[in-house]
Write a protein that holds these residues in place. Structure first.
Motif, PDB file in Angstrom:
ATOM      1  N   SER A  58     -30.214  32.489   4.814  1.00 11.46           N
ATOM      2  CA  SER A  58     -31.053  32.651   5.999  1.00 11.46           C
ATOM      3  C   SER A  58     -30.923  31.425   6.881  1.00 11.46           C
ATOM      4  N   GLU A  59     -30.783  31.679   8.164  1.00 11.14           N
ATOM      5  CA  GLU A  59     -30.598  30.578   9.097  1.00 11.14           C
ATOM      6  C   GLU A  59     -31.887  30.118   9.760  1.00 11.14           C
ATOM      7  N   VAL A  60     -32.807  31.037   9.977  1.00 13.51           N
ATOM      8  CA  VAL A  60     -34.051  30.670  10.663  1.00 13.51           C
ATOM      9  C   VAL A  60     -35.226  31.320   9.960  1.00 13.51           C
ATOM     10  N   PRO A  61     -36.349  30.600   9.839  1.00 15.15           N
ATOM     11  CA  PRO A  61     -37.533  31.198   9.209  1.00 15.15           C
ATOM     12  C   PRO A  61     -38.146  32.245  10.126  1.00 15.15           C
ATOM     13  N   GLN A  62     -38.482  33.406   9.582  1.00 12.77           N
ATOM     14  CA  GLN A  62     -39.010  34.478  10.407  1.00 12.77           C
ATOM     15  C   GLN A  62     -39.501  35.589   9.490  1.00 12.77           C
ATOM     16  N   ASN A  63     -39.959  36.656  10.086  1.00  6.66           N
ATOM     17  CA  ASN A  63     -40.471  37.748   9.267  1.00  6.66           C
ATOM     18  C   ASN A  63     -39.403  38.795   8.976  1.00  6.66           C
ATOM     19  N   LEU A  64     -38.141  38.417   9.079  1.00  2.00           N
ATOM     20  CA  LEU A  64     -37.055  39.328   8.758  1.00  2.00           C
ATOM     21  C   LEU A  64     -36.441  38.962   7.416  1.00  2.00           C
ATOM     22  N   SER A  65     -35.804  39.927   6.795  1.00  3.42           N
ATOM     23  CA  SER A  65     -35.060  39.682   5.559  1.00  3.42           C
ATOM     24  C   SER A  65     -33.774  40.492   5.606  1.00  3.42           C
ATOM     25  N   ALA A  66     -32.837  40.139   4.734  1.00  2.00           N
ATOM     26  CA  ALA A  66     -31.564  40.856   4.679  1.00  2.00           C
ATOM     27  C   ALA A  66     -31.201  41.110   3.238  1.00  2.00           C
ATOM     28  N   SER A  67     -30.423  42.165   3.036  1.00  2.00           N
ATOM     29  CA  SER A  67     -29.936  42.463   1.696  1.00  2.00           C
ATOM     30  C   SER A  67     -28.520  42.987   1.791  1.00  2.00           C
ATOM     31  N   ARG A  68     -27.784  42.791   0.699  1.00  2.00           N
ATOM     32  CA  ARG A  68     -26.403  43.289   0.630  1.00  2.00           C
ATOM     33  C   ARG A  68     -26.255  43.991  -0.719  1.00  2.00           C
ATOM     34  N   PRO A  69     -26.634  45.263  -0.747  1.00  2.00           N
ATOM     35  CA  PRO A  69     -26.595  46.005  -2.019  1.00  2.00           C
ATOM     36  C   PRO A  69     -25.186  46.415  -2.449  1.00  2.00           C
ATOM     37  N   GLN A  70     -24.277  46.522  -1.492  1.00  2.51           N
ATOM     38  CA  GLN A  70     -22.886  46.868  -1.791  1.00  2.51           C
ATOM     39  C   GLN A  70     -21.973  45.943  -0.993  1.00  2.51           C
ATOM     40  N   ASP A  71     -20.717  45.906  -1.390  1.00  6.23           N
ATOM     41  CA  ASP A  71     -19.774  44.971  -0.770  1.00  6.23           C
ATOM     42  C   ASP A  71     -19.698  45.124   0.743  1.00  6.23           C
ATOM     43  N   ARG A  72     -19.745  46.378   1.218  1.00  2.00           N
ATOM     44  CA  ARG A  72     -19.538  46.626   2.636  1.00  2.00           C
ATOM     45  C   ARG A  72     -20.785  47.134   3.338  1.00  2.00           C
ATOM     46  N   GLN A  73     -21.948  46.814   2.789  1.00  2.93           N
ATOM     47  CA  GLN A  73     -23.208  47.256   3.372  1.00  2.93           C
ATOM     48  C   GLN A  73     -24.147  46.068   3.517  1.00  2.93           C
ATOM     49  N   PHE A  74     -24.719  45.960   4.711  1.00  2.96           N
ATOM     50  CA  PHE A  74     -25.612  44.840   5.000  1.00  2.96           C
ATOM     51  C   PHE A  74     -26.831  45.413   5.712  1.00  2.96           C
ATOM     52  N   ILE A  75     -28.017  45.087   5.214  1.00  2.00           N
ATOM     53  CA  ILE A  75     -29.237  45.693   5.733  1.00  2.00           C
ATOM     54  C   ILE A  75     -30.182  44.606   6.222  1.00  2.00           C
ATOM     55  N   LEU A  76     -30.755  44.832   7.378  1.00  2.00           N
ATOM     56  CA  LEU A  76     -31.750  43.930   7.946  1.00  2.00           C
ATOM     57  C   LEU A  76     -33.094  44.631   7.921  1.00  2.00           C
ATOM     58  N   SER A  77     -34.128  43.941   7.433  1.00  6.69           N
ATOM     59  CA  SER A  77     -35.424  44.585   7.258  1.00  6.69           C
ATOM     60  C   SER A  77     -36.555  43.698   7.732  1.00  6.69           C
ATOM     61  N   SER A  78     -37.672  44.365   7.973  1.00  6.18           N
ATOM     62  CA  SER A  78     -38.922  43.664   8.220  1.00  6.18           C
ATOM     63  C   SER A  78     -40.063  44.524   7.709  1.00  6.18           C
ATOM     64  N   LYS A  79     -41.089  43.890   7.187  1.00  3.96           N
ATOM     65  CA  LYS A  79     -42.253  44.648   6.728  1.00  3.96           C
ATOM     66  C   LYS A  79     -43.202  44.924   7.883  1.00  3.96           C
ATOM     67  N   LYS A  80     -43.268  43.957   8.826  1.00  2.82           N
ATOM     68  CA  LYS A  80     -44.169  44.118   9.977  1.00  2.82           C
ATOM     69  C   LYS A  80     -43.531  43.492  11.205  1.00  2.82           C
ATOM     70  N   LEU A  81     -43.177  44.304  12.147  1.00  3.86           N
ATOM     71  CA  LEU A  81     -42.509  43.810  13.342  1.00  3.86           C
ATOM     72  C   LEU A  81     -43.483  43.085  14.277  1.00  3.86           C
TER      73      LEU A  81
END
Lengths: 114, 112
Positions: A58-81
């Protein structure tokens, strides 16, 4: 040839709602993957990058998170925008040591938080 | 000081003109350099990498000056279709990871 997909293309969400943006890469293996945000009239801000499955920096503190469940898949998430989460979200890939280390972008997701 | 700095413009030039953009970077350990083009509401697209010896691709010429830490892009015989924002990008490698630092872009408008 390599292609990168992002969806959805546009999204309008209320403040406090959750978020999930997906990025997938085809035609390559073991890419480095990146999430950027571009606010209106501003430059690209690196949010997260990943060098492999389950590895997120993570580069900056914020309410976002990321996950990489597979080699070619990248997901950006937030619980509360937040309102400040509005922007143009771009996923990018890069293959370390290949070519001139160029980075390539997906078509982006334009998020508006109301 | 920003890591990568560009004049935001806009540069308004007539068709057929030659226009040059400069970009300065602060990290002397930077290793790779690029110019990207971004059209309105679209993703950035790689225009060209910038090599130490300078390189040319058609009407576009890129130069790198490591001693002064700046990169330039020259566009000759400007076309209407060249109107876009041009992003200067610097890459640095650390601990096996590659990070790309983007300038905020220089906006070009080519006028008929």
């Amino acid at each position: 040839s390599q292609t990168i997909h992002q969806w959805p293309a546009t999204l309008v969400q209320p403040v406090g709602s959750p978020l999930s943006l997906e990025c997938t890469v085809e035609g390559t293996s073991n890419p480095n993957l990146y999430w950027y945000r571009q606010a209106a009239g501003r430059g690209l801000q690196l949010l997260f990058y990943s060098v492999g499955i389950g590895q997120i920096s993570s580069e900056v503190p914020q309410n976002l998170s990321a996950s990489r469940p597979q080699d070619r898949q990248f997901i950006l998430s937030s619980k509360k925008l937040l309102l400040s989460d509005s922007g143009f979200y771009l996923c990018a890939w890069h293959i370390p040591g290949q070519g001139g280390n160029e980075q390539f972008f997906g078509p982006g997701t334009r998020l508006t938080v109301l | 000081r920003k890591e990568v700095e560009q004049d935001p413009g806009p540069f308004n030039v007539p068709e057929g003109a030659t226009v040059a953009f400069n970009c300065t970077y602060s990290n002397s350990a930077s290793q790779s350099f690029f110019w990207y083009r971004q059209d309105c509401r679209k993703e950035p697209k790689l225009l060209m990498s910038v090599y130490s010896s300078g390189n040319e691709d058609g009407r576009f010429t890129a130069q790198l000056n490591r001693a002064s830490q700046y990169i330039s892009l020259l566009i000759r015989d400007s076309k209407l279709s060249d109107s876009a924002t041009y992003l200067c990008v610097v890459n640095k490698i650390g601990f096996g990871t590659y990070k790309y630092i983007f300038g905020t872009g220089t906006r070009l408008k080519v006028l008929a």
